[in-house]
Design a protein around this motif. Sequence first.
Motif, mmCIF file in Angstrom:
data_model
loop_
_atom_site.group_PDB
_atom_site.id
_atom_site.type_symbol
_atom_site.label_atom_id
_atom_site.label_comp_id
_atom_site.label_asym_id
_atom_site.label_seq_id
_atom_site.Cartn_x
_atom_site.Cartn_y
_atom_site.Cartn_z
ATOM 1 N N THR A 174 -8.803 9.301 17.854
ATOM 2 C CA THR A 174 -7.773 8.929 18.832
ATOM 3 C C THR A 174 -6.605 9.918 18.828
ATOM 4 O O THR A 174 -5.484 9.574 19.183
ATOM 5 N N SER A 175 -6.874 11.149 18.422
ATOM 6 C CA SER A 175 -5.966 12.272 18.624
ATOM 7 C C SER A 175 -4.560 12.084 18.084
ATOM 8 O O SER A 175 -3.599 11.957 18.837
ATOM 9 N N PHE A 176 -4.429 12.132 16.764
ATOM 10 C CA PHE A 176 -3.093 12.228 16.167
ATOM 11 C C PHE A 176 -2.541 13.631 16.451
ATOM 12 O O PHE A 176 -1.456 13.786 16.981
ATOM 13 N N ALA A 177 -3.299 14.654 16.016
ATOM 14 C CA ALA A 177 -2.996 16.069 16.302
ATOM 15 C C ALA A 177 -1.588 16.476 15.921
ATOM 16 O O ALA A 177 -1.001 17.365 16.540
ATOM 17 N N ASN A 178 -1.026 15.842 14.882
ATOM 18 C CA ASN A 178 0.376 16.083 14.542
ATOM 19 C C ASN A 178 0.631 15.601 13.119
ATOM 20 O O ASN A 178 0.607 14.387 12.860
ATOM 21 N N PRO A 179 0.893 16.506 12.173
ATOM 22 C CA PRO A 179 1.119 16.077 10.791
ATOM 23 C C PRO A 179 2.310 15.142 10.617
ATOM 24 O O PRO A 179 2.254 14.201 9.816
ATOM 25 N N ALA A 180 3.395 15.384 11.341
ATOM 26 C CA ALA A 180 4.575 14.526 11.214
ATOM 27 C C ALA A 180 4.268 13.116 11.707
ATOM 28 O O ALA A 180 4.600 12.121 11.047
ATOM 29 N N VAL A 181 3.631 13.023 12.862
ATOM 30 C CA VAL A 181 3.253 11.716 13.406
ATOM 31 C C VAL A 181 2.279 11.015 12.463
ATOM 32 O O VAL A 181 2.345 9.793 12.276
ATOM 33 N N THR A 182 1.386 11.765 11.853
ATOM 34 C CA THR A 182 0.444 11.183 10.895
ATOM 35 C C THR A 182 1.190 10.543 9.730
ATOM 36 O O THR A 182 0.878 9.415 9.319
#
Length: 249
Positions: A174-182
């Motif tokens: 489902t496309s996190f594609a972002n370490p900070a958001v993860t």
Amino acid sequence: MSLARRALAEFTGTAALVTVVVGSGIMAASLSRDVGVQLLANSLATAAGLAVLIVVLAPVSGAHFNPVVTLAAWLLTRREADPAVRGRDLAAYLPAQVAGALAGAVLANAMFALPAVQLSARDRSAPHLLLGEVVATTGLIVVIFALARQGRAALSPVAVGGYIGAAYWFTSSTSFANPAVTLGRAVTDTFAGIAPASVPGFIAAQLAGAALGGLLLAVLFPNAAQNASRPGTAPAPDAVRQTAAADLP
């Protein structure tokens, strides 16, 4: 813009983005038991929210909201006379993005009367999910920097928001594609959460995807680097440049 002001924009934008992701997931799960409906609501809110945030904050910081985007901007433009990101920008942007993501998750939890910090129990460590993150992040880097290299960065809000919304559905992760958001999504035990134990694998997959995206850019747009503009900002129209030149002493 001062570096402090740009870092604040990155903190604010990343916090707002995670608030949208987590908050819409909580709302969707409370309104429907259908997982498909929940994902649809979450993806539409995220795509729209991301597009708006890019429109509003791109003139301040470039609207990265994502450590891999900031790192890619630094690596891809560091040899230019006017690089999009310098070393001191990295030192300010990356902590601001991580802090913003954590703050956004806490805010979303609080708005829905949940514990401010609750570690997620949602395991996302399966290999096929990591592959999904590689694909999602590769595509994101190509979309952002291909537009910049073509001088069409003004399309970034629609293109990036649309890509992320679509990637919610065509990637297994489902496309996190972002370490900070993860990292932010690890402190909410809700629809959008990810177990802390799954975070390192996701971040490694995102970094691998960013590297692959950079390689694809070099192959697909080998002669466009010198025309690159800063991600998230629109190039000035010729009429604006001519007017500004006429005002010079």
